[in-house]
Scaffold this motif. Structure first.
Motif, PDB file in Angstrom:
ATOM      1  N   PRO A  87      52.055 -14.014 -61.298  1.00 43.27           N
ATOM      2  CA  PRO A  87      52.912 -14.448 -62.410  1.00 43.27           C
ATOM      3  C   PRO A  87      52.386 -15.639 -63.199  1.00 43.27           C
ATOM      4  O   PRO A  87      52.902 -15.941 -64.265  1.00 43.27           O
ATOM      5  N   PHE A  88      51.396 -16.342 -62.680  1.00 47.06           N
ATOM      6  CA  PHE A  88      50.791 -17.422 -63.445  1.00 47.06           C
ATOM      7  C   PHE A  88      49.272 -17.345 -63.280  1.00 47.06           C
ATOM      8  O   PHE A  88      48.752 -16.671 -62.396  1.00 47.06           O
ATOM      9  N   ASN A  89      48.578 -18.031 -64.184  1.00 47.09           N
ATOM     10  CA  ASN A  89      47.130 -17.900 -64.269  1.00 47.09           C
ATOM     11  C   ASN A  89      46.423 -19.196 -63.908  1.00 47.09           C
ATOM     12  O   ASN A  89      47.007 -20.287 -63.944  1.00 47.09           O
ATOM     13  N   ALA A  90      45.146 -19.080 -63.596  1.00 46.66           N
ATOM     14  CA  ALA A  90      44.321 -20.270 -63.386  1.00 46.66           C
ATOM     15  C   ALA A  90      44.327 -21.079 -64.671  1.00 46.66           C
ATOM     16  O   ALA A  90      44.163 -20.546 -65.764  1.00 46.66           O
ATOM     17  N   GLY A  91      44.548 -22.370 -64.524  1.00 47.94           N
ATOM     18  CA  GLY A  91      44.558 -23.231 -65.708  1.00 47.94           C
ATOM     19  C   GLY A  91      45.936 -23.477 -66.288  1.00 47.94           C
ATOM     20  O   GLY A  91      46.099 -24.349 -67.147  1.00 47.94           O
ATOM     21  N   ASP A  92      46.953 -22.712 -65.870  1.00 46.81           N
ATOM     22  CA  ASP A  92      48.312 -22.970 -66.340  1.00 46.81           C
ATOM     23  C   ASP A  92      48.775 -24.339 -65.855  1.00 46.81           C
ATOM     24  O   ASP A  92      48.582 -24.684 -64.679  1.00 46.81           O
ATOM     25  N   ASP A  93      49.390 -25.116 -66.747  1.00 49.05           N
ATOM     26  CA  ASP A  93      49.935 -26.397 -66.300  1.00 49.05           C
ATOM     27  C   ASP A  93      51.260 -26.161 -65.570  1.00 49.05           C
ATOM     28  O   ASP A  93      51.793 -25.049 -65.558  1.00 49.05           O
ATOM     29  N   LEU A  94      51.780 -27.213 -64.950  1.00 51.30           N
ATOM     30  CA  LEU A  94      52.970 -27.067 -64.110  1.00 51.30           C
ATOM     31  C   LEU A  94      54.168 -26.562 -64.907  1.00 51.30           C
ATOM     32  O   LEU A  94      54.926 -25.716 -64.432  1.00 51.30           O
ATOM     33  N   ASN A  95      54.329 -27.066 -66.127  1.00 52.97           N
ATOM     34  CA  ASN A  95      55.467 -26.639 -66.941  1.00 52.97           C
ATOM     35  C   ASN A  95      55.401 -25.148 -67.229  1.00 52.97           C
ATOM     36  O   ASN A  95      56.409 -24.436 -67.141  1.00 52.97           O
ATOM     37  N   THR A  96      54.212 -24.636 -67.553  1.00 55.09           N
ATOM     38  CA  THR A  96      54.039 -23.204 -67.825  1.00 55.09           C
ATOM     39  C   THR A  96      54.318 -22.385 -66.575  1.00 55.09           C
ATOM     40  O   THR A  96      54.973 -21.335 -66.636  1.00 55.09           O
ATOM     41  N   ILE A  97      53.834 -22.853 -65.431  1.00 54.99           N
ATOM     42  CA  ILE A  97      54.092 -22.153 -64.165  1.00 54.99           C
ATOM     43  C   ILE A  97      55.590 -22.066 -63.896  1.00 54.99           C
ATOM     44  O   ILE A  97      56.121 -21.012 -63.545  1.00 54.99           O
TER      45      ILE A  97
END
Length: 291
Positions: A87-97
């Motif tokens: 559901p989340f990608n490498a490089g996503d910041d915490l807020n995006t996660i």
């Protein structure tokens, strides 16, 4: 276009359709869990009118409208194309996660509601309520997710057996009778260990309620009732069981609430009395405080 915008911007409604649209916009939670017939009753219309309104908005029918409505109702969550396995990608910041995980969990909640078949839940709750003993089966994380369900049932004086290892579960299945009811949790419904339990339970005429994916799997064929889990995850290639975990926990809560509700006042009094006793004896003594 977002279905909520469609509802607000479309102008060619009949008087009855306008009443339905206003009800939908004011009561989204009711729409998510209502059939066309139930929504018609709430709006003093007919199921055929609900279907025609859905088609007027560009959907094949009410169920198609309902699925899109469930997704589009998540107005405060940014739009992401979420892969339930990653559901989340490498490089996503915490807020995006956090935003992506929130959207994934909201989707799991809405989709679980859409999979609810009331007659199947009512049958499952009846079977479990009537059983002298409720036995819970599963492997890995599935059996551990039932721990809270087990605890809550015991607080309303239900006899529950939930062994955690394979040998003890096998022993439980071997000594089960038709006075028991088995609750089996398996996402795929194809786990060899779980199917072994189901086969033994079937031979002893033990009623079986399964919580499993909506595919026509082997476990569902053994079960008297199957309650469907959101099935968006691969078995092996995934970060974790995010969607299915939320879905399974929701289903367990639905079952518990249904069992509690059948004898509401009695269960309320019993659980309150147990809570008072355990709180009293679990309170720290003067000696504990001094130490």
């Amino acid at each position: 276009m977002n279905v909520l915008k469609k509802l607000k911007q479309y102008t060619d409604y009949s008087e009855t359709e306008q009443i339905i649209v206003e009800f939908i916009l004011k009561n989204p939670d009711i729409v998510l869990k209502s059939t066309a017939k139930e929504l018609a009753k709430a709006t003093h219309s007919s199921a055929s009118t609900i279907v025609r309104l859905s088609q007027k908005l560009g959907f094949s029918g009410y169920h198609d409208f309902q699925i899109q409505f469930a997704n589009d109702s998540q107005m405060n969550i940014p739009t992401y194309d979420i892969d339930a396995n990653y559901p989340f990608n490498a490089g996503d910041d915490l807020n995006t996660i956090i935003q992506k995980m929130s959207k994934l969990q909201l989707e799991a909640i809405n989709e679980t509601l859409l999979l609810v078949e009331l007659d199947q839940y009512e049958k499952a709750i009846q079977m479990l309520s009537q059983a002298e003993v409720i036995d819970i089966y599963g492997t890995g994380i599935n059996i551990h997710m039932a721990a809270d369900f087990n605890y809550k049932l015991r607080r309303i004086n239900r006899r529950v057996e939930m062994p955690l290892n394979d040998l003890d579960q096998l022993f439980n299945a071997a000594r089960s009778t038709d006075t028991h009811c088995a609750l089996i949790i398996s996402y795929t419904g194809e786990n060899d260990t779980v199917l072994k339990y189901a086969e033994i339970l079937k031979q002893s005429n033990t009623p079986i309620v399964s919580i499993t994916s909506m595919r026509n799997n082997s476990l569902s064929k053994y079960s008297d009732v199957s309650l469907n889990v959101v099935s968006k995850e691969n078995v092996y290639s995934k970060i974790g069981t995010f969607s299915s975990r939320i879905s399974i926990l929701m289903i367990l809560d639905f079952i518990y609430a249904g069992i509690f509700g059948k004898d509401y006042e009695e269960n309320k009094d019993y659980s309150t009395r147990i809570a008072r006793i355990t709180s009293f004896y679990n309170a720290p003594t003067k000696l504990d405080e001094d130490n």
